[in-house]
Design an enzyme around this catalytic site. Structure first.
Site, PDB file in Angstrom:
ATOM      1  N   LYS A  12       0.846  -1.202   0.000  1.00  0.00           N
ATOM      2  CA  LYS A  12       0.000   0.000   0.000  1.00  0.00           C
ATOM      3  C   LYS A  12       0.871   1.238   0.000  1.00  0.00           C
ATOM      4  O   LYS A  12       2.046   1.233   0.407  1.00  0.00           O
ATOM      5  CB  LYS A  12      -0.929   0.015   1.224  1.00  0.00           C
ATOM      6  CG  LYS A  12      -0.244   0.022   2.595  1.00  0.00           C
ATOM      7  CD  LYS A  12       0.182   1.380   3.095  1.00  0.00           C
ATOM      8  CE  LYS A  12       0.852   1.313   4.455  1.00  0.00           C
ATOM      9  NZ  LYS A  12       1.541   2.570   4.829  1.00  0.00           N
ATOM     10  N   PRO A  97       8.770  -4.416  -0.504  1.00  0.00           N
ATOM     11  CA  PRO A  97       9.989  -4.019   0.209  1.00  0.00           C
ATOM     12  C   PRO A  97       9.854  -4.185   1.715  1.00  0.00           C
ATOM     13  O   PRO A  97       8.822  -3.843   2.302  1.00  0.00           O
ATOM     14  CB  PRO A  97      10.153  -2.546  -0.179  1.00  0.00           C
ATOM     15  CG  PRO A  97       9.508  -2.447  -1.522  1.00  0.00           C
ATOM     16  CD  PRO A  97       8.335  -3.389  -1.477  1.00  0.00           C
ATOM     17  N   VAL A  98      10.903  -4.712   2.333  1.00  0.00           N
ATOM     18  CA  VAL A  98      10.909  -4.969   3.774  1.00  0.00           C
ATOM     19  C   VAL A  98      11.244  -3.679   4.510  1.00  0.00           C
ATOM     20  O   VAL A  98      12.147  -2.940   4.118  1.00  0.00           O
ATOM     21  CB  VAL A  98      11.922  -6.076   4.115  1.00  0.00           C
ATOM     22  CG1 VAL A  98      12.023  -6.272   5.623  1.00  0.00           C
ATOM     23  CG2 VAL A  98      11.535  -7.374   3.431  1.00  0.00           C
ATOM     24  N   GLY A 100       9.790  -0.897   4.658  1.00  0.00           N
ATOM     25  CA  GLY A 100       9.746   0.243   3.753  1.00  0.00           C
ATOM     26  C   GLY A 100       8.528   1.128   3.902  1.00  0.00           C
ATOM     27  O   GLY A 100       8.309   2.010   3.077  1.00  0.00           O
ATOM     28  N   MET A 102       5.458   0.170   3.463  1.00  0.00           N
ATOM     29  CA  MET A 102       4.452  -0.233   2.481  1.00  0.00           C
ATOM     30  C   MET A 102       3.598  -1.395   2.976  1.00  0.00           C
ATOM     31  O   MET A 102       2.928  -2.067   2.212  1.00  0.00           O
ATOM     32  CB  MET A 102       5.125  -0.583   1.156  1.00  0.00           C
ATOM     33  CG  MET A 102       5.879   0.595   0.541  1.00  0.00           C
ATOM     34  SD  MET A 102       6.540   0.241  -1.101  1.00  0.00           S
ATOM     35  CE  MET A 102       5.016   0.217  -2.064  1.00  0.00           C
ATOM     36  N   ASP A 139      -2.659  -1.411  10.122  1.00  0.00           N
ATOM     37  CA  ASP A 139      -2.683  -1.511   8.663  1.00  0.00           C
ATOM     38  C   ASP A 139      -3.215  -2.843   8.156  1.00  0.00           C
ATOM     39  O   ASP A 139      -3.463  -2.983   6.948  1.00  0.00           O
ATOM     40  CB  ASP A 139      -1.266  -1.322   8.094  1.00  0.00           C
ATOM     41  CG  ASP A 139      -0.768   0.109   8.201  1.00  0.00           C
ATOM     42  OD1 ASP A 139      -1.588   1.006   8.500  1.00  0.00           O
ATOM     43  OD2 ASP A 139       0.438   0.334   7.990  1.00  0.00           O
TER      44      ASP A 139
END
Length: 321
Positions: A12, A97-98, A100, A102, A139
């Site tokens: 996201k 991505p770790v 990150g 997102m 999230d």
């Protein structure tokens, strides 16, 4: 007996992150415009003698394989509610991505929850799955439903949003992560140092941008770009100033993407990933190439959205909000 269940879950970007003042419990109320994009992790659940986590993909060595992984916690919570033992091997194939900003960890939690529900035949309702997601983290509910949504409360209270077209993004991935609690703490510090204060009595209640929601609904990339850069400090992300304070080098990344032709640039959530809105797919590829060449980020990824939420691979569709 089912051999295994695989679930695909999207990353996201926070198209807007309006952050209220610090509450007495230390949390902040949010108006969080989530937007799912086409970078995916896959979680595969297979029967096993005990709960086990394995991970492959970029930066897999940075992902915990113990009970602190949200995928493991999701399996345990679902199993406890339905009186079964969490005997499952959860294999996570990473592409988000770790560390990150997102929601990769949240995506894995949502993916594991849906996969275990299908594997064990627990038949959990949509409301129950979302309740477990909210228990796992702010999230995680959005990772389950995907698309676009307004998150209230800590971000877990979702209202789906209509998106009238496809938007193209570039994500510049930084070396190392940023601690989300540290970024919120820096946001509070900056507000106390440079404004009236940092508590709910000092900061207006967070509200979504009407212009941003209208742009999403209309599928208008130019209007969305304007809304992404119209907030305090030139960003729709109230945490951007704090992320830049803790990681000043992100300013160079934002500048590189803007210079390369992106329509808007912002730090995604608590960072350190920077997000760039492009005019179209070709423009996104151009911006990504320029970002990589600039040396201001570790890599750059292109993705479009809105993307569906957690989805059984080869099976049922995404879970609707």
């Amino acid at each position: 007996m089912i051999d295994s269940i695989a679930v695909r879950v999207p990353a996201k970007v926070n198209a807007q992150l309006a952050v209220g003042g610090r509450r007495p419990d230390g949390f902040h109320d949010l108006a969080n415009v989530f937007f799912a994009v086409g970078l995916y992790d896959q979680v595969t659940a297979t029967p096993a003698d005990e709960l086990r986590i394995t991970v492959e993909g970029p930066d897999a060595d940075q992902v915990p394989c113990d009970r602190t992984n949200l995928a493991a916690r999701a399996a345990e919570l679902l199993a406890a509610r339905h009186g079964v033992e969490p005997r499952v091997h959860l294999h996570i194939t990473k592409d988000i991505p770790v560390a990150g900003g997102m929601a990769g960890g949240s995506a894995d939690g949502a993916g594991a929850l849906l996969a275990c529900d299908a594997l064990w035949g627990t038949g959990a309702s949509r409301a129950e799955l979302l309740e477990i997601c909210a228990e796992l983290g702010s999230d995680v509910p959005f990772s389950l439903v995907g698309g676009a949504a307004l998150g209230r409360g800590r971000g877990e209270l979702l209202t789906p949003l209509t998106v009238g077209g496809t938007f193209h993004w570039v994500f510049a991935v930084a070396d190392g992560g940023l601690s989300t609690p540290a970024v919120y703490g820096e946001c509070d510090r900056l507000r106390a140092a440079h404004g009236p204060g940092d508590t709910t009595a000092d900061v207006p209640d967070p509200e979504p941008s009407a212009a941003l929601l209208d742009a999403l609904r209309a599928g208008d990339v130019t209007a969305l770009a304007a809304a992404l850069t119209a907030g305090p400090g030139g960003s729709s992300n109230d945490l951007q100033a704090a992320a830049l304070s803790l990681r000043p080098s992100l300013a160079d990344t934002l500048h590189a993407g803007t210079t390369a032709g992106s329509l808007a640039a912002l730090v995604s959530g608590s960072g350190p990933t920077c997000a760039f809105l492009a005019k179209d797919a070709a423009g996104a590829e151009q911006v990504a190439a320029a970002l990589i060449a600039s040396g201001t980020c570790r890599t750059a990824r292109v993705a479009a959205g809105p993307a569906p939420g957690a989805t059984l691979v080869g099976g049922a569709g995404p879970v609707a909000p």
